[in-house]
Design an enzyme around this catalytic site. Structure first.
Site, short mmCIF file in Angstrom:
data_model
loop_
_atom_site.label_atom_id
_atom_site.label_comp_id
_atom_site.label_asym_id
_atom_site.label_seq_id
_atom_site.Cartn_x
_atom_site.Cartn_y
_atom_site.Cartn_z
N CYS A 2 0.85 -1.19 0.00
CA CYS A 2 0.00 0.00 0.00
C CYS A 2 0.89 1.24 0.00
CB CYS A 2 -0.90 0.01 1.24
SG CYS A 2 -2.01 -1.41 1.36
N LEU A 50 -4.02 -1.40 -1.55
CA LEU A 50 -4.07 -2.59 -2.40
C LEU A 50 -4.61 -3.69 -1.50
CD1 LEU A 50 -3.41 -4.08 -5.06
CD2 LEU A 50 -1.18 -4.63 -4.06
N ASN A 75 2.06 -0.30 5.89
CA ASN A 75 2.20 -0.93 4.58
C ASN A 75 2.98 -2.21 4.80
OD1 ASN A 75 2.75 -1.62 1.90
ND2 ASN A 75 4.48 -0.20 1.77
N GLY A 76 2.38 -3.35 4.49
CA GLY A 76 3.10 -4.60 4.65
C GLY A 76 2.21 -5.76 5.03
N THR A 337 23.59 0.80 -11.94
CA THR A 337 23.37 -0.65 -11.89
C THR A 337 21.93 -0.97 -11.51
OG1 THR A 337 25.68 -1.00 -11.26
CG2 THR A 337 24.15 -2.81 -10.86
N ARG A 340 19.65 -0.18 -14.55
CA ARG A 340 19.80 -1.17 -15.62
C ARG A 340 19.08 -2.48 -15.27
NH1 ARG A 340 25.06 -1.81 -15.48
NH2 ARG A 340 25.16 -3.97 -14.78
#
Length: 525
Positions: A2, A50, A75-76, A337, A340
């Site tokens: 969330c 969510l 959130n979690g 990094t 990518r």
């Protein structure tokens, strides 16, 4: 997964400030709430949901009748909430896993509350009765959290930094937006004017320590011997337990599958346990790459072996290059990094959101850092040096791989689950003798591979497949994604220089001419 957002002590109009909360709407596409705090007109919460657990009562800030003075935005996922509820005989009002935080805080206080949570989380807890605000984040920072704190006590908190950059507040010196440290909680006094003062910052868990919640785990205590067979058995048991507890969801579960050791172990174990738990749907697996890429070919073999419903997402360098700007926006980093490696994960997450109904996504992050999977570990001067660097990498995960995995999935409203970062699994692995964990016979992650040898979870060629960077494995062996990106950037530099150089030359010439005119004028006078 969330999006959480909160302000304490804002001097500006909250109706203007709350527009900043909409910048993280992608993290919770199912619902949104903005709520002021009773008695504190300049304090408020914003929440994007969510819905994964308890779709009816899961809106936040979470408040229950028993504790009307507590406000929780988190959130979690808390995997052991049922166990703790039963152990301490808590009387629940909802089916939300996060309700356990309210009961634990009321019974034990903030430090023990945080230490007993088995899961991934970032939370903002407000206690209006005692005028306290608490922030906290899980051990590895799997769930993100950022804060902005001014000299005069204005506090702004958000899941992503983008939700704070346009916050306005009169301040003598600019305040920095900083990531909240994983494994810590911070306590603030809440003043009558809504401003705060930090009074405590304390670590509640470190990756090298067995978590406090282990004593309440439903899994039996493990043998403590360090002979090889016992260790391998313990690794298997802990990893399977890590995957099993993460099946907690009311939405469909899927898994990213690159065809490497880590994602293949997660996918194979997930499919096995899904059958045992009798999930009402097949597990979907997802890979991304060009048609002849090593990852696509390897993932195809794994999917066929484990019997998953497999999806392949075609990747082209052109599509990847077009996505780079969006990826940087969501990552909030310019680390080359990370960027990518994030493009492929971002695009496969986009496919999952648009083409399937899977929402909870398993992935293999954390294994390379935990099990010494990077190629340079072969060159470690001593087992002790390798072990120390492994711990360093684990503590920095929230800045790199975990950041990548969270942001690329959250960008498309998906929830990430990472069993390799399970508290008990990581603590056990890091407690093993240093000599056991180093690469052996020229093979990295040797102990992890040996632990699953002979179980037929995946083809042997995948179990012993050598480490390959995700960004390289998704493209043809003839030309890597790294090379494609490098060539594109070089061409951009060339085009820019071709445009800029004449302008620079003109400026130099004009300045030279101007100096000449000035000199000539001075000489005449």
């Amino acid at each position: 997964m969330c999006g959480i957002w909160a302000l304490f002590g804002s001097d500006e109009c909250l109706s203007v400030q709350c527009t900043s909360a909409m910048k993280i709407a992608h993290r919770g596409p199912d619902a949104f709430r903005f709520e002021n705090v009773n008695g504190f007109t300049n304090c408020c919460f914003g929440f994007h949901r969510l819905a994964i657990v308890d779709q009816l009562y899961g809106m936040q800030p979470l408040r229950i009748k028993k504790f009307p003075f507590l406000w929780l935005c988190y959130n979690g996922e808390i995997y052991n909430h049922h166990t703790l509820k039963k152990k301490f005989e808590f009387d629940y009002q909802t089916k939300v896993d996060g309700e356990i935080l309210l009961h634990l805080y009321d019974r034990f206080g903030i430090q023990k509350m945080a230490s007993l949570l088995d899961g991934v989380f970032a939370f903002i807890l407000l206690d209006t009765a005692n005028r306290k605000v608490f922030l906290g984040r899980d051990t590895y920072g799997v769930r993100p959290l950022f804060k902005l704190l001014t000299d005069d006590g204005f506090l702004a908190v958000c899941s992503e930094a983008k939700g704070l950059i346009d916050i306005t507040h009169a301040m003598a010196t600019p305040a920095n937006i900083v990531p909240f440290l994983p494994g810590y909680f911070e306590a603030f006094d809440l003043k009558k004017n809504g401003k705060v003062q930090s009074i405590q910052m304390e670590q509640f868990h470190c990756c090298t320590q067995e978590p406090a919640h282990a004593i309440y785990d439903t899994m039996e205590r493990l043998p403590t011997r360090f002979d090889e067979e016992t260790v391998k058995s313990n690794i298997r048991s802990l990893f399977e337990n890590a995957v099993r507890k993460r099946l907690m969801a009311h939405r469909r579960i899927g898994c990213l599958l690159s065809g490497g050791l880590d994602s293949s172990l997660v996918a194979a174990t997930l499919v096995k346990l899904a059958k045992e738990e009798k999930l009402q749907y097949p597990i979907q697996t997802f890979s991304i790459g060009s048609e002849d890429s090593p990852d696509i070919i390897a993932a195809r073999k794994v999917a066929a072996h484990i019997g998953s419903e497999h999806h392949e997402v075609n990747f082209t360098a052109e599509e990847g290059i077009q996505a780079v700007e969006e990826v940087i926006f969501h990552l909030e980093t310019y680390d080359i990094t990370t960027i990518r490696a994030s493009v492929g994960m971002y695009l496969v997450s986009k496919y999952i959101r648009e083409k399937t109904d899977s929402v909870v996504i398993f992935s293999g992050e954390g294994s390379d850092e935990l099990t010494q999977g990077y190629i340079y570990f072969h060159k470690a001067p001593t087992p002790k040096a390798a072990a120390e660097d492994s711990v360093r990498l684990m503590k920095e995960l929230y800045l790199f791989d975990v950041l990548r995995a969270d942001r690329t999935t959250a960008a498309h409203g998906l929830e990430l689950r990472v069993p390799f970062l399970d508290h008990r699994f990581t603590a056990y692995y890091l407690s093993l003798p240093e000599e056991m964990r180093i690469p052996k016979h020229g093979v990295e992650k040797h102990l992890l591979r040996e632990s699953f040898k002979g179980l037929n979870l995946m083809p042997d060629e995948i179990l012993w497949r050598r480490k390959e960077a995700f960004s390289d494995g998704m493209m043809s062996v003839k030309k890597s994604w790294y090379t494609c990106l490098q060539e594109h950037l070089e061409s951009m530099v060339c085009v820019t220089m071709a445009t800029v150089l004449p302008i620079i030359q003109w400026l130099i010439n004009d300045q030279f001419s101007s100096n000449e005119r000035s000199s000539s004028s001075s000489e005449r006078h």
